[in-house]
Design a protein around this motif. Structure first.
Motif, PDB file in Angstrom:
ATOM      1  N   GLU A  27      -3.823  16.949   4.338  1.00 26.95           N
ATOM      2  CA  GLU A  27      -4.033  15.592   3.801  1.00 26.95           C
ATOM      3  C   GLU A  27      -3.439  15.477   2.418  1.00 26.95           C
ATOM      4  O   GLU A  27      -3.861  16.192   1.505  1.00 26.95           O
ATOM      5  CB  GLU A  27      -5.543  15.281   3.733  1.00 26.95           C
ATOM      6  N   ILE A  28      -2.460  14.551   2.268  1.00 26.84           N
ATOM      7  CA  ILE A  28      -1.869  14.395   0.936  1.00 26.84           C
ATOM      8  C   ILE A  28      -2.554  13.279   0.154  1.00 26.84           C
ATOM      9  O   ILE A  28      -2.344  13.118  -1.041  1.00 26.84           O
ATOM     10  CB  ILE A  28      -0.343  14.132   1.018  1.00 26.84           C
ATOM     11  N   ILE A  29      -3.334  12.454   0.878  1.00 28.15           N
ATOM     12  CA  ILE A  29      -4.053  11.353   0.211  1.00 28.15           C
ATOM     13  C   ILE A  29      -5.512  11.483   0.607  1.00 28.15           C
ATOM     14  O   ILE A  29      -5.811  11.740   1.779  1.00 28.15           O
ATOM     15  CB  ILE A  29      -3.526   9.989   0.702  1.00 28.15           C
ATOM     16  N   ARG A  30      -6.414  11.267  -0.330  1.00 31.29           N
ATOM     17  CA  ARG A  30      -7.835  11.307   0.042  1.00 31.29           C
ATOM     18  C   ARG A  30      -8.226   9.932   0.566  1.00 31.29           C
ATOM     19  O   ARG A  30      -7.950   8.917  -0.097  1.00 31.29           O
ATOM     20  CB  ARG A  30      -8.680  11.648  -1.182  1.00 31.29           C
ATOM     21  N   ASP A  75       3.088   3.698 -13.480  1.00 29.93           N
ATOM     22  CA  ASP A  75       1.777   3.433 -12.869  1.00 29.93           C
ATOM     23  C   ASP A  75       1.735   1.952 -12.467  1.00 29.93           C
ATOM     24  O   ASP A  75       2.673   1.189 -12.791  1.00 29.93           O
ATOM     25  CB  ASP A  75       0.658   3.741 -13.883  1.00 29.93           C
ATOM     26  N   THR A  76       0.669   1.577 -11.752  1.00 36.10           N
ATOM     27  CA  THR A  76       0.494   0.147 -11.417  1.00 36.10           C
ATOM     28  C   THR A  76      -0.925  -0.247 -11.814  1.00 36.10           C
ATOM     29  O   THR A  76      -1.759   0.622 -12.099  1.00 36.10           O
ATOM     30  CB  THR A  76       0.651  -0.101  -9.902  1.00 36.10           C
ATOM     31  N   ASN A  77      -1.207  -1.532 -11.799  1.00 34.10           N
ATOM     32  CA  ASN A  77      -2.564  -1.996 -12.116  1.00 34.10           C
ATOM     33  C   ASN A  77      -3.448  -2.056 -10.875  1.00 34.10           C
ATOM     34  O   ASN A  77      -4.546  -2.605 -10.923  1.00 34.10           O
ATOM     35  CB  ASN A  77      -2.503  -3.402 -12.740  1.00 34.10           C
ATOM     36  N   ILE A  78      -2.950  -1.539  -9.746  1.00 33.63           N
ATOM     37  CA  ILE A  78      -3.700  -1.668  -8.492  1.00 33.63           C
ATOM     38  C   ILE A  78      -4.914  -0.737  -8.472  1.00 33.63           C
ATOM     39  O   ILE A  78      -4.804   0.440  -8.809  1.00 33.63           O
ATOM     40  CB  ILE A  78      -2.773  -1.364  -7.284  1.00 33.63           C
ATOM     41  N   ASN A  79      -6.049  -1.310  -8.063  1.00 38.52           N
ATOM     42  CA  ASN A  79      -7.247  -0.514  -7.817  1.00 38.52           C
ATOM     43  C   ASN A  79      -7.136  -0.027  -6.371  1.00 38.52           C
ATOM     44  O   ASN A  79      -7.439  -0.768  -5.434  1.00 38.52           O
ATOM     45  CB  ASN A  79      -8.491  -1.385  -8.023  1.00 38.52           C
ATOM     46  N   THR A  80      -6.683   1.198  -6.203  1.00 33.28           N
ATOM     47  CA  THR A  80      -6.320   1.654  -4.850  1.00 33.28           C
ATOM     48  C   THR A  80      -7.520   1.661  -3.896  1.00 33.28           C
ATOM     49  O   THR A  80      -7.342   1.594  -2.689  1.00 33.28           O
ATOM     50  CB  THR A  80      -5.668   3.060  -4.882  1.00 33.28           C
ATOM     51  N   LYS A  81      -8.726   1.704  -4.434  1.00 37.67           N
ATOM     52  CA  LYS A  81      -9.912   1.691  -3.561  1.00 37.67           C
ATOM     53  C   LYS A  81     -10.065   0.364  -2.820  1.00 37.67           C
ATOM     54  O   LYS A  81     -10.842   0.244  -1.881  1.00 37.67           O
ATOM     55  CB  LYS A  81     -11.172   1.985  -4.377  1.00 37.67           C
ATOM     56  N   GLU A  82      -9.345  -0.646  -3.266  1.00 39.61           N
ATOM     57  CA  GLU A  82      -9.407  -1.951  -2.582  1.00 39.61           C
ATOM     58  C   GLU A  82      -8.299  -2.095  -1.541  1.00 39.61           C
ATOM     59  O   GLU A  82      -8.158  -3.145  -0.917  1.00 39.61           O
ATOM     60  CB  GLU A  82      -9.320  -3.095  -3.602  1.00 39.61           C
ATOM     61  N   GLU A 134       0.828  -1.227   0.000  1.00 41.10           N
ATOM     62  CA  GLU A 134       0.000   0.000   0.000  1.00 41.10           C
ATOM     63  C   GLU A 134       0.850   1.260   0.000  1.00 41.10           C
ATOM     64  O   GLU A 134       0.482   2.275  -0.582  1.00 41.10           O
ATOM     65  CB  GLU A 134      -0.962  -0.014   1.195  1.00 41.10           C
ATOM     66  N   GLU A 135       2.026   1.197   0.630  1.00 43.49           N
ATOM     67  CA  GLU A 135       2.880   2.387   0.687  1.00 43.49           C
ATOM     68  C   GLU A 135       3.549   2.629  -0.666  1.00 43.49           C
ATOM     69  O   GLU A 135       3.646   3.764  -1.139  1.00 43.49           O
ATOM     70  CB  GLU A 135       3.918   2.241   1.807  1.00 43.49           C
ATOM     71  N   ILE A 136       4.003   1.549  -1.292  1.00 47.05           N
ATOM     72  CA  ILE A 136       4.651   1.697  -2.607  1.00 47.05           C
ATOM     73  C   ILE A 136       3.646   2.258  -3.610  1.00 47.05           C
ATOM     74  O   ILE A 136       3.908   3.242  -4.315  1.00 47.05           O
ATOM     75  CB  ILE A 136       5.187   0.332  -3.107  1.00 47.05           C
ATOM     76  N   VAL A 137       2.473   1.627  -3.643  1.00 46.26           N
ATOM     77  CA  VAL A 137       1.477   2.022  -4.648  1.00 46.26           C
ATOM     78  C   VAL A 137       1.011   3.459  -4.431  1.00 46.26           C
ATOM     79  O   VAL A 137       0.914   4.250  -5.377  1.00 46.26           O
ATOM     80  CB  VAL A 137       0.281   1.031  -4.603  1.00 46.26           C
ATOM     81  N   MET A 138       0.768   3.829  -3.179  1.00 45.90           N
ATOM     82  CA  MET A 138       0.276   5.185  -2.933  1.00 45.90           C
ATOM     83  C   MET A 138       1.375   6.233  -3.134  1.00 45.90           C
ATOM     84  O   MET A 138       1.084   7.375  -3.494  1.00 45.90           O
ATOM     85  CB  MET A 138      -0.350   5.303  -1.546  1.00 45.90           C
ATOM     86  N   ALA A 139       2.622   5.848  -2.919  1.00 39.26           N
ATOM     87  CA  ALA A 139       3.712   6.802  -3.202  1.00 39.26           C
ATOM     88  C   ALA A 139       3.772   7.077  -4.703  1.00 39.26           C
ATOM     89  O   ALA A 139       3.915   8.230  -5.138  1.00 39.26           O
ATOM     90  CB  ALA A 139       5.045   6.255  -2.693  1.00 39.26           C
ATOM     91  N   ILE A 140       3.638   6.030  -5.506  1.00 38.30           N
ATOM     92  CA  ILE A 140       3.673   6.226  -6.972  1.00 38.30           C
ATOM     93  C   ILE A 140       2.513   7.111  -7.412  1.00 38.30           C
ATOM     94  O   ILE A 140       2.653   8.025  -8.215  1.00 38.30           O
ATOM     95  CB  ILE A 140       3.636   4.860  -7.706  1.00 38.30           C
ATOM     96  N   LYS A 141       1.342   6.831  -6.819  1.00 36.95           N
ATOM     97  CA  LYS A 141       0.145   7.578  -7.231  1.00 36.95           C
ATOM     98  C   LYS A 141       0.211   9.045  -6.752  1.00 36.95           C
ATOM     99  O   LYS A 141      -0.131   9.963  -7.484  1.00 36.95           O
ATOM    100  CB  LYS A 141      -1.084   6.886  -6.631  1.00 36.95           C
ATOM    101  N   THR A 142       0.683   9.236  -5.520  1.00 40.09           N
ATOM    102  CA  THR A 142       0.655  10.583  -4.926  1.00 40.09           C
ATOM    103  C   THR A 142       1.768  11.469  -5.483  1.00 40.09           C
ATOM    104  O   THR A 142       1.610  12.669  -5.615  1.00 40.09           O
ATOM    105  CB  THR A 142       0.798  10.465  -3.383  1.00 40.09           C
ATOM    106  N   ARG A 143       2.917  10.856  -5.795  1.00 41.61           N
ATOM    107  CA  ARG A 143       4.059  11.653  -6.255  1.00 41.61           C
ATOM    108  C   ARG A 143       4.310  11.440  -7.740  1.00 41.61           C
ATOM    109  O   ARG A 143       5.408  11.098  -8.158  1.00 41.61           O
ATOM    110  CB  ARG A 143       5.298  11.326  -5.412  1.00 41.61           C
TER     111      ARG A 143
END
Ligand code: KIV
Ligand code: ZN
Length: 517
Positions: free
Chosen positions: A310-313, A256-263, A239-248
Motif C-alpha cells: 500500500e503506497i497510500i493509507r 503542496d496543495t490546499n486540499i484536505n485529502t481526507k475529504e 484526486e489522482e493529481i493531489v495524491m501523486a503530489i502528496k505521495t511522491r
C-alpha cells in the motif's frame, strides 16, 4: 512550499460528461463539499448557457465563502455580462473567458484570422475586468496551437488585465514531455506577469500525467475534476493529481496543495451518487477496488506490514470514515444529523426532517445501513425536489407468456388519479401508464439500475434519462426503493417533476463559437 492552485471544474466541464447533468440543489451541495475539500477555485458553471445554469452559479456564489467562484464565458460580451452578474455576490470571484488559438479551430470553427482572435480576446478580458479583478484567459486547444501565437495573445490579454493564462489540451492530444516543454516555455515567458494553468483532457489517458509534468515545469494552477468527469474521456482527476503530489514528495519537493485529502473519498462518493456515474472499480484512489488486495501473497504482505503493497493509507483519503451506520431504527435525529454532516450534507430543518423520516422507514426494513444508503436517500430526494406529481400506489401483473400490465395511482394538485395500461414489458407498462395519467409523453433515452450497498435487501437506485420535448435537453430522474419497479416509477416521475420545475430555464442558448459581440 509552493501551493499549486486546484481549480475544480466538475460543475462545468464535469457536467459535460454524457448523463452527468445536475440540478441546482445538487450543484449547491457539490459546491459546499468542494469548499470543504479545500478547492481554491470552483468553476460553478457556464452562466450564459441557460437560465438554469445562471441560477446555479449565482446561488453557489451566495453560498460559498472559502473558495473563489468562477463562471466560464466565451469571448462574447453577453457571456461575460452573464458570468459577471451570476458571480456578483461571491466573496472571491473570477471570470474565465476563452477563445480558440489553434490554426485548425481558428480557420474551420471560428472562421477568424489570428488578428481578429487577438482583438476579440483583448475585448473579452477588458470587459471581464469591469466585473472582477481576477480574470482567467484560456487559449482553447493550446495543445495544438503555435507557441509564437500563444505568446502574442498572452502578451495582449495580460496587458488587458488577465491574471491567469490557461493552456488547455482540449482534445487530450499531447504527451507529458510535450506539455512539460510548452508549460516551461510559457511560464518562463510570462514569469511574474501571470499564473500559468493547465487543463488536460484524457483522450489518450494522459490527463493526470500531463498535469503533473506541467507542475514540475512551472504551472501554478491545474484544472481538474472529481472522478475525472468531463467532456468525452474526461479531464485529469483531482484526486489522482493531489495524491501523486502528496505521495511522491521526493519528486514534488517544495510543492503542496490546499486540499484536505481526507475529504477526497466523501467528495467522490457524493458526486457518484448525484450523477449516478460510478468510477470504474479499478480507478486509482477512489475506485471500489483501489485498496482491495485480492491475491493471497498481497494479503499476507499487507497483514505483516501495510506498506509492502500500500503506497497510500486509506485514511488519508477519508476511506476509514466509511462504515456501517451505527445508527438503527431507535437512533435519534441528532445522531442522524451528525452523520449527514460527516457525509458532507448541509440540510435545512425541513429537508432534515424529511430525510430522517425516510431513514426511519428504511431502518424498519433494512438491517444494515451503509453510508452509501444515506447518501442515496438524501441525493434521490434532492434530485426530485419539486413534486408536481407523486406516486401513491402501483400494482403490477406479469407472467411468462402473459401481457405485462400496470395500475398506477398518482397524486396531482391534491387529487389521486388512477389508470392502468399494458406494455411490452413491466417497465414499459408502468411508464406508458404514467404518461397517460400526466399527459406528458416521455422518450426514454437511458435506464440504469444499481444496488446502492450490499445484501439481498439492498436499495435499488434507478436512474432514467428522459426527454419530454425533443427540442430540449434530456432530464435525469433518480428513484430509490427496496423494490426495483417502484424505484423505476419514482425515477420516471422524478424526471417529469424536474422537467416541470425547470420549465423555461432549460432552453439552452444556441452556443456556437462564431457568435459575435
Ligand atoms: O477543454 C477546454 O478547452 C475547455 C476550455 C473552455 C477551458 O474546457
Ligand atoms: Zn475542457
Amino acid at each position: 512550499m509552493e501551493i499549486i492552485k486546484i481549480f475544480d471544474t466538475t460543475l462545468r466541464d464535469g457536467e459535460q460528461s454524457p448523463g452527468a447533468s445536475m440540478n441546482t440543489e445538487e450543484k449547491i451541495q457539490i459546491a459546499a463539499q468542494l469548499e470543504r475539500l479545500g478547492v481554491d477555485i470552483i468553476e460553478a458553471g457556464f452562466a450564459a448557457a441557460s437560465p438554469g445554469d445562471f441560477d446555479a452559479v449565482s446561488k453557489i456564489a451566495q453560498r460559498v465563502q472559502n473558495s473563489t467562484i468562477c463562471s466560464l464565458a466565451r469571448a462574447i460580451d453577453a457571456d461575460i455580462k452573464a458570468a459577471g452578474e451570476a458571480i456578483a455576490a461571491a466573496k472571491m470571484k473570477r471570470i474565465h473567458t476563452f477563445i480558440a488559438t489553434s490554426p485548425i479551430h481558428m480557420q474551420y470553427k471560428l472562421k477568424m484570422t489570428p488578428d481578429e482572435v487577438i482583438r476579440r480576446a483583448v475585448r473579452a478580458v477588458e470587459y471581464a475586468r469591469e466585473f472582477v479583478d481576477d480574470v482567467e484567459f484560456s487559449c482553447e486547444d493550446a495543445g495544438r496551437s503555435e507557441i509564437g501565437f500563444m505568446k502574442e495573445i498572452t502578451d495582449a490579454v495580460i496587458e488587458a488585465g488577465a491574471t491567469t493564462i490557461n493552456l488547455p489540451d482540449t482534445v487530450g492530444f499531447r504527451l507529458p514531455s510535450e506539455i512539460g516543454a510548452m508549460v516551461k516555455e510559457m511560464s518562463e515567458y510570462t514569469k511574474g506577469r501571470a499564473i500559468i494553468s493547465v487543463h488536460n483532457h484524457n483522450d489518450l489517458g494522459l490527463g493526470v500525467a500531463n498535469s503533473l509534468e506541467a507542475i514540475t515545469n512551472g504551472a501554478g494552477q491545474v484544472e481538474c475534476t472529481i472522478n475525472g468527469l468531463g467532456e468525452r474521456a474526461g479531464n485529469a482527476a483531482l484526486e489522482e493529481i493531489v495524491m501523486a503530489i502528496k505521495t511522491r514528495q521526493d519528486i514534488f519537493k517544495g510543492f503542496d496543495t490546499n486540499i484536505n485529502t481526507k475529504e477526497i473519498y466523501p467528495t467522490s462518493r457524493l458526486i457518484a451518487n448525484i450523477t449516478s456515474i460510478e468510477p470504474q472499480p479499478n480507478k486509482a484512489i477512489v475506485g471500489k477496488n483501489a485498496f482491495a488486495h485480492e491475491s493471497g501473497i498481497h494479503q499476507d504482505g499487507v497483514l505483516k506490514h501495510k506498506e509492502t503493497y500500500e503506497i497510500i493509507r486509506p485514511e488519508d483519503i477519508g476511506l476509514d470514515m466509511e462504515d456501517t451506520l451505527v445508527l438503527g431504527k431507535h437512533s435519534g435525529r441528532a445522531a442522524f444529523k451528525d452523520k449527514l454532516a460527516k457525509l458532507g450534507f448541509t440540510l435545512s430543518d425541513d429537508e432534515l426532517n424529511s430525510a430522517f423520516e425516510r431513514f426511519k422507514e428504511l431502518a424498519d426494513k433494512k438491517k444494515d445501513i451503509y453510508d452509501d444508503d444515506i447518501r442515496a436517500l438524501v441525493t434521490s430526494e434532492m434530485a426530485n425536489i419539486e413534486k408536481a406529481y407523486e406516486l401513491v400506489a402501483m400494482q403490477l401483473m406479469d407472467s411468462t407468456g402473459g401481457v405485462p400490465s400496470a395500475a398506477v395511482t398518482i397524486r396531482h394538485n391534491d387529487e389521486d388519479i388512477t389508470d392502468a395500461g399494458i406494455g411490452d414489458g413491466t417497465i414499459d407498462a408502468v411508464f406508458k401508464t404514467i404518461d397517460r395519467i400526466t399527459g406528458y409523453q416521455g422518450q426514454l433515452i437511458d435506464y440504469k439500475v444499481k444496488s446502492v450497498s450490499q445484501g439481498k435487501d439492498a436499495l435499488a437506485n434507478v436512474t432514467v434519462k428522459v426527454t419530454f420535448n425533443e427540442n430540449e435537453p434530456a432530464i435525469i430522474g433518480h428513484g430509490l426503493s427496496l423494490d426495483t419497479m417502484l424505484a423505476s416509477a419514482k425515477a420516471y416521475i422524478g424526471a417529469l417533476n424536474s422537467y416541470l420545475s425547470m420549465e423555461g430555464k432549460l432552453k439552452l442558448r444556441q452556443m456556437d463559437s462564431t457568435e459575435t459581440i
